[in-house]
Design a protein around this motif. Structure first.
Motif, short mmCIF file in Angstrom:
data_model
loop_
_atom_site.label_atom_id
_atom_site.label_comp_id
_atom_site.label_asym_id
_atom_site.label_seq_id
_atom_site.Cartn_x
_atom_site.Cartn_y
_atom_site.Cartn_z
N SER A 1 -11.75 -3.26 0.72
CA SER A 1 -11.62 -4.70 0.55
C SER A 1 -10.81 -5.30 1.69
O SER A 1 -9.80 -4.75 2.12
N ILE A 2 -11.25 -6.44 2.15
CA ILE A 2 -10.54 -7.14 3.23
C ILE A 2 -9.17 -7.60 2.77
O ILE A 2 -8.24 -7.76 3.57
N HIS A 3 -9.00 -7.79 1.45
CA HIS A 3 -7.73 -8.30 0.92
C HIS A 3 -6.59 -7.30 1.07
O HIS A 3 -5.42 -7.68 0.93
N SER A 4 -6.91 -6.04 1.36
CA SER A 4 -5.86 -5.05 1.58
C SER A 4 -5.18 -5.23 2.93
O SER A 4 -4.09 -4.72 3.15
N LYS A 5 -5.81 -5.98 3.85
CA LYS A 5 -5.25 -6.16 5.19
C LYS A 5 -5.02 -7.62 5.56
O LYS A 5 -4.25 -7.92 6.47
N TYR A 6 -5.70 -8.54 4.87
CA TYR A 6 -5.63 -9.96 5.25
C TYR A 6 -5.38 -10.84 4.03
O TYR A 6 -5.84 -10.54 2.92
#
Length: 621
Positions: free
Chosen positions: A123-128
């Motif tokens: 998931s992109i939410h883990s980095k952004y």
């Protein structure tokens, strides 16, 4: 499905997404390694009713869990040009076997098989931080399109801002999936100061693809022109020069954009009173772009935006990058006059005006302030005969462009002593540290490296988007007494692919200050880029994935050997702590000493073998 002695065959459920009312049909498909065709049968044992030559297949794309997509080249004759077909397999294992076999026949390797759409499955939410805004409003929404929105996001590790383009693949047909794959592949291959950078891609469980792009907050060139009505000739010349450099780079790499327009050029920064004529622009949106084999490969797809499209594209037969040059001519015409060269009450009238063949009118009320060289330049771009139309390389040498460069007093390749010192130090680094510096250079915010990218453009006097050995040698000799051998050592260290040319990220990596490989936040981001499978370690497979076609067993072994020598360990996996220690340790002398000892041992072994061979052939009695 059966596989034996290079033969792959089995029943596949086949459907065409770009044909109206097409119903999926189960067909018996045969891939024979001795043939250059894919053969279709209604049933096993029946006569082959259709063949698709492998040379007409552009790419194979993974789709969902059990399916794959074949996209036809625009020059295809056995199938509809540019069409796509979806094939459903019994399970994921069977799908992967078909893809691997097809990739081997089409490309000769399986380097393209890096997950679906070459995207991370995390998931992109883990980095952004992708929230819309503090009040969950629309403050971070940069734009919206047919495929999804574009919004401003921030990286959690350091707060740096990026643009995120979202494409929802749910219910999307096979052709659009293949087009997205093509766009991602092309963006990943590009490295130029005036082309938007793709930093990362993610694919979520809900089939949403997220593209993390360079953020450009200055808005579209179209909006600036709308506000100012028209630009000065000198400012237009500077903008067109930057555009030409980007196009020359694309065309040198056999890539045509096919949708050049004012809306697809963005300014990196918002308009400022301090910089009234900002020329820091980048090209975006490669959704319609295409990679061609050579200048003679014909394309047939009628794509682009009405006002900017070239006549040969409307006629459905074109090649190379000539159509981009026509579109650039339209942009230049509009910047200088504030009016489109071909107009009409609707799109159909505009298309008829383009195809009619009459040259665009240049009324004195709009063009009397423009020099003859400027008018001549525009008309040479809007030349209907593609053989006479200027190429990007030719346009950069035109009097109008070259005289504009001469008027710009900032064009001088002055190399500071600190940069030369950094380049010399970089040439001594071991391979893993150089690779890490390249990753750092590519991920840094443009403002942090602007002085270096400007220097890169000044060294690249031909405007081809890369630096040759001659370019670097000329610049370094003008600024120092460095020897040709020293320059060759520096150049070879930066020339990662061994292609005889240096890209902008390779140059920036060599010229960066040492502080960047001591910053723990930057090193953490770099480590994460290496750690592709997110297991907290850099493995041999991670290095192969990062290096792609440049990964050889010998090179991987050399990189790992250097790491073990510097860190004085025997591990074959690199943890984050190991990586930090490695980047901060000046281990070049240790590596040189190890290599020298290895060379001595190798020479001794050769000598011993020669002596043993001599004794065997001349035994003592």
């Amino acid at each position: 499905m059966a596989e034996s002695s290079g033969l792959l065959k089995g029943y596949l459920r086949k459907s065409r997404f770009d044909a109206k009312h097409a119903k999926p049909r189960t067909r018996f498909v045969v891939l024979d390694s001795k043939r250059e065709e894919l053969c279709f049968h209604e049933k096993e044992g029946k006569h082959c009713y259709k063949k698709i030559p492998f040379e007409e297949i552009e790419r194979v794309v993974e789709f969902e869990e059990k399916s794959f997509i074949l996209t036809m080249r625009e020059v295809a004759t056995s199938e509809k040009s540019g069409s796509s077909q979806r094939f459903d397999c019994a399970d994921e294992k069977e799908r992967n076997e078909w893809i691997k076999a097809l990739e081997l026949k089409i490309n000769g390797d399986t380097s393209g098989l890096v997950l679906t759409l070459s995207a991370q499955r995390t998931s992109i939410h883990s980095k952004y931080d992708c929230s819309v805004g503090p009040a969950r409003g629309r403050c971070n929404i940069l734009g919206t399109g047919m495929s999804g929105d574009v919004r401003r996001i921030t990286r959690l590790s350091d707060g740096h801002a990026f643009a995120m383009k979202t494409v929802n693949l749910t219910g999307v047909n096979a052709y659009k999936v293949a087009s997205l794959r093509r766009e991602i592949d092309i963006l990943k291959s590009l490295d130029h100061p005036h082309i938007s950078r793709l930093h990362e891609t993610f694919i979520e469980q809900n089939l949403c693809v997220r593209l993390v792009m360079e953020l450009c907050e200055g808005g579209e060139l179209y909006a600036r022109l709308l506000k100012k009505k028209k630009f000065s000739e000198s400012y237009t010349c500077r903008l067109i020069t930057k555009m030409l450099k980007a196009l020359n780079y694309l065309h040198q790499n056999h890539i045509v954009h096919r949708d050049l327009k004012l809306e697809n050029w963005l300014f990196r920064h918002e308009e400022s009173k301090d910089v009234p004529e900002d020329d820091d622009i980048v090209l975006i949106d490669f959704g319609l772009s295409n990679k061609y084999k050579d200048e003679n490969e014909k394309m047939t797809k009628k794509v682009g935006t009405c006002y900017y499209v070239a006549p040969e594209v409307l006629n459905g037969s074109y090649s190379g990058g000539e159509c981009d040059m026509w579109s650039l001519g339209v942009i230049c015409f509009m910047l200088l006059s504030g009016k489109a060269p071909f107009d009409g009450r609707n799109d159909e009238e505009v298309r008829r005006a383009i195809l009619k063949g009459d040259p665009p009118k240049m009324p004195k009320s709009r063009w009397n302030r423009i020099s003859d060289e400027g008018k001549d330049f525009v008309m040479k771009l809007l030349e209907r005969d593609v053989c006479k139309r200027l190429t990007a390389e030719q346009a950069l040498k035109c009097e109008w462009i070259s005289s504009g460069l001469e008027r710009d007093d900032s064009i001088h390749a002055h190399l500071e002593d600190s940069i030369l010192s950094n380049l010399k130090q970089y040439s001594k680094y071991h391979e893993l540290k150089r690779l890490a510096m390249e990753v750092i250079a590519f991920s840094l915010d443009h403002d942090e490296i602007k002085d270096l990218t400007d220097l890169f453009e000044e060294i690249d006097q031909n405007g081809c988007g890369t630096i040759t050995f001659e370019d670097l040698f000329r610049t370094l000799r003008e600024n120092s007494n460095i020897s040709e051998d020293e320059v060759r050592t520096i150049f070879d260290a930066m020339d990662e692919g061994g292609m005889g040319r240096i890209h902008v990220s390779e140059f920036v990596a060599g010229a960066l200050q040492a502080k960047y490989h001591n910053d723990e936040t930057i090193l953490a981001q770099t480590f994460n880029r290496f750690d592709t499978d997110r297991n907290g370690k850099i493995t041999v497979d991670d290095l192969k994935h990062l290096l792609g076609n440049l990964a050889t067993e010998e090179r991987i072994e050399r990189i790992m050997r250097e790491f073990k020598t510097v860190n004085q360990c025997t591990d074959s996996e690199i943890t984050f702590d190991d990586f930090i220690k490695f980047m901060r340790t000046d281990g070049e002398k240790d590596v040189d000493a190890y290599n020298a000892r290895s060379k001595v041992r190798a020479n001794k072994n050769k000598k011993h073998k020669r002596v043993s061979s001599h004794r065997e052939s001349h035994p003592v009695v």
